[in-house]
Write an enzyme that holds these catalytic residues in place. Structure first.
Site, mmCIF file in Angstrom:
data_model
loop_
_atom_site.group_PDB
_atom_site.id
_atom_site.type_symbol
_atom_site.label_atom_id
_atom_site.label_comp_id
_atom_site.label_asym_id
_atom_site.label_seq_id
_atom_site.Cartn_x
_atom_site.Cartn_y
_atom_site.Cartn_z
ATOM 1 N N GLU A 142 15.144 -6.477 -74.244
ATOM 2 C CA GLU A 142 15.365 -6.212 -72.809
ATOM 3 C C GLU A 142 14.511 -5.005 -72.484
ATOM 4 O O GLU A 142 14.848 -3.883 -72.871
ATOM 5 C CB GLU A 142 16.842 -5.883 -72.549
ATOM 6 C CG GLU A 142 17.798 -7.039 -72.750
ATOM 7 C CD GLU A 142 17.690 -8.082 -71.659
ATOM 8 O OE1 GLU A 142 17.176 -7.783 -70.560
ATOM 9 O OE2 GLU A 142 18.102 -9.219 -71.918
ATOM 10 N N CYS A 162 16.114 -0.305 -65.099
ATOM 11 C CA CYS A 162 15.021 -1.213 -65.454
ATOM 12 C C CYS A 162 14.761 -2.257 -64.377
ATOM 13 O O CYS A 162 13.627 -2.655 -64.150
ATOM 14 C CB CYS A 162 15.351 -1.915 -66.765
ATOM 15 S SG CYS A 162 16.985 -2.682 -66.719
ATOM 16 N N GLY A 218 21.482 8.751 -84.792
ATOM 17 C CA GLY A 218 20.298 9.335 -85.424
ATOM 18 C C GLY A 218 19.061 9.052 -84.599
ATOM 19 O O GLY A 218 19.140 8.449 -83.529
ATOM 20 N N GLU A 239 5.708 1.358 -64.952
ATOM 21 C CA GLU A 239 7.110 1.718 -64.770
ATOM 22 C C GLU A 239 7.237 3.242 -64.805
ATOM 23 O O GLU A 239 6.865 3.872 -65.781
ATOM 24 C CB GLU A 239 7.962 1.105 -65.888
ATOM 25 C CG GLU A 239 9.433 1.349 -65.666
ATOM 26 C CD GLU A 239 10.300 0.841 -66.806
ATOM 27 O OE1 GLU A 239 10.019 1.185 -67.963
ATOM 28 O OE2 GLU A 239 11.246 0.087 -66.531
ATOM 29 N N LYS A 272 23.048 1.621 -82.796
ATOM 30 C CA LYS A 272 22.484 2.966 -82.638
ATOM 31 C C LYS A 272 22.205 3.223 -81.157
ATOM 32 O O LYS A 272 21.309 2.638 -80.568
ATOM 33 C CB LYS A 272 21.161 3.078 -83.406
ATOM 34 C CG LYS A 272 20.638 4.507 -83.430
ATOM 35 C CD LYS A 272 19.127 4.610 -83.373
ATOM 36 C CE LYS A 272 18.555 5.051 -82.060
ATOM 37 N NZ LYS A 272 18.931 6.358 -81.519
#
Ligand code: NAP
Length: 475
Positions: free
Chosen positions: A245, A279, A201, A379, A170
């Site tokens: 992750e 990231c 979705g 972050e 997904k």
């Protein structure tokens, strides 16, 4: 308009059992560019059943067959280079040069590097009194974010396929079209029916459904810590293996013998690449006290060389944020930095001059903010950097490690002993010295709240395997 409202289940594009769709927008124009299906629990169940049914045969394929499959995928991926690049520019707002050199290339490199890793991978091992065999884990659920539409999913798909596992995946709802194209690539490359299944979705329906599904053996997730934690809690119910992750707040430590122009360019390109939506990017920079003013002067001089604007323009360095929500989040942090009395080195609140349409931010750096404040610790996922000074290298290392995250770190300078000392003492999964090139055969992943597990190359394959010990195996 891209109207891709079908799901890819058991090797066929089939209609969702629901009527609802999710609109997708171009963040540079704010215009709708298409829609995907807002998949249902029923769609997910069908996809999991297909992956389960395909597993026994796929797990029995040989190493050579799986290497060939990965090579075929890389070939089909290359054939669709222009399409992939155009789709990522449209759905993410990623600038042309970055999309070609980084977004597109990383996806390709994962298939090639995983095929190479598979050539030498040890699936069995003879020990004195035991035989160890690594079996494919089973059905894997893969959930990915929007910031690297082919990179994140390619590393997971490559590792899963190399291991002999089957997959339900997904992608993020902001950037689904690159994944749809990737699914067409899987199909054209000859991935057997049911081995790879795509269910588009909402995260709250399909993502949540994957982490709760009793017939999924392993969830490999890339995204925020908040959702990662939820996935871990869901997986705990039936002791599902989970690899995560997650986010980062990575430090750049500058040595006192570093060239100030190199330092300024490293800082700007870290926060402005992919509009700060990476990231592992360096977002806190630690500079020797005596270098601060020359760094500030150099950044102010160089920033105009990094144009912000239309991602289709080959001269653009930084495009828009992915969405209005993301733009508002970034603006909120910039305002906090201003309200807290930070020195605005470059940038600031609002859109860059002349860019009224599109979710554009300004490349922004603050000095003189506290180490324990929101801008230094949270972050942001935007082009915002905090700049700190230090007096000793030990102090810089301690400050660099003062964070809940541990995804990456960067060192810039010349003295080999000091480069080694900083690199070896930052608590993070990947350290880059003097902008060294990435290595797709080496592990990628985080310490602390940046995640659990590793991706890329042989370490990535390992995540999708279960080691089995057989005692007394007849020779
Ligand atoms: P996110 O909100 O956590 O979403 C990531 C994925 O999870 C999307 O596909 C999302 O679907 C889905 N999701 C949402 N709610 C869910 C739920 N309750 N259960 C299961 N899945 C759910 O993260 P994001 O905003 O897309 O991405 C940014 C984050 O990813 C940052 O924190 C960044 O650091 C991290 N990231 C980490 C790495 C790494 O390798 N460590 C790489 C890239 C990004 P929808 O799109 O439909 O909401």
């Amino acid at each position: 308009m891209y109207n891709y409202t079908k799901q890819y289940i058991n090797g066929e594009w089939i209609a969702s059992t629901g009527e609802e769709t999710i609109d997708v927008y171009n963040p540079a124009t704010e215009e709708k560019i298409g829609a995907i299906s807002s998949g249902t629990e029923d769609d997910l169940n069908k996809a999991v059943a297909a992956a389960r049914a395909a597993f026994p045969d796929y797990a029995k394929t040989t190493r050579e067959e799986r290497i060939q499959l990965l090579e075929n995928i890389a070939t089909e991926y290359e054939k669709r280079k222009d399409k992939l690049i155009n789709i990522m520019i449209e759905e993410l707002g990623s600038p042309l040069f970055f999309t070609e050199e980084v977004q597109y290339t990383m996806g390709y490199n994962h298939f090639k590097a995983t095929a190479d890793a598979l050539r030498n991978f040890e699936f069995t091992e003879d020990r004195e009194n035991s035989f160890i065999q690594k079996d494919a884990i089973g059905v894997a659920g893969l959930i990915t974010p929007w910031n690297f539409p082919t990179n994140q999913i390619s590393t997971k798909l490559a590792s899963a396929l190399a291991s002999g596992s089957t997959v339900v995946f997904k992608p993020a709802s902001y950037t689904p079209f690159a994944s749809i194209l990737l699914t067409e690539i899987m199909d054209a490359a000859g991935v057997p029916k049911g081995v790879v299944n795509l269910v588009n979705g909402k995260g709250s329906t399909i993502g949540n459904g994957i982490s709760n599904h009793p017939d999924i053996d392993f969830v490999s997730f890339t995204g925020s810590g908040k959702v990662g934690s939820q996935i871990m809690q869901n997986g705990a119910k039936d002791i599902k293996k989970v690899a995560l992750e997650l986010g980062g707040k990575s430090p750049i430590v500058v040595l006192d013998d570093a060239d100030v122009e190199t330092v300024a360019r490293t800082a700007i390109s870290n926060i402005a690449s992919n509009t700060g939506q990476i990231c592992s990017t360096g977002t806190r920079i630690f500079i020797p006290k005596g270098m601060y003013q020359s760094f500030v002067d150099m950044v102010q001089k160089l920033v105009p060389e990094y144009p912000v604007g239309d991602p289709k323009d080959e001269n653009t360095f930084m495009g828009p944020q992915v969405s209005k929500d993301q733009w508002e989040k970034v603006q909120d942090y910039i305002q906090q930095g201003i309200d807290q009395g930070g020195d605005l080195i470059v940038g600031g609140a609002g859109k860059p001059e002349g860019l009224t349409t599109g979710y554009y931010s300004r490349i922004t750096m603050f000095g003189n903010l506290p180490h324990d404040g929101a801008l230094a610790q949270e972050e942001i996922f935007g082009p915002v950097m905090t700049v700190f000074t230090y007096e000793t290298i030990d102090e810089a290392i301690t400050l660099a490690n003062t964070t809940i995250y541990g995804l990456a770190g960067y060192v810039v300078g010349n003295d080999p002993d000091n480069l080694r000392k900083v690199a070896k003492n930052i608590r993070a999964g990947r350290i880059t010295i003097n902008n060294a090139a990435p290595d797709f055969s080496a592990p990628f992943g985080g310490f602390k709240q940046s995640g659990i597990g590793r991706e890329w190359g042989d370490y990535g394959i390992e995540e999708f395997l279960e080691p089995k010990t057989i005692l007394g195996l007849p020779k």
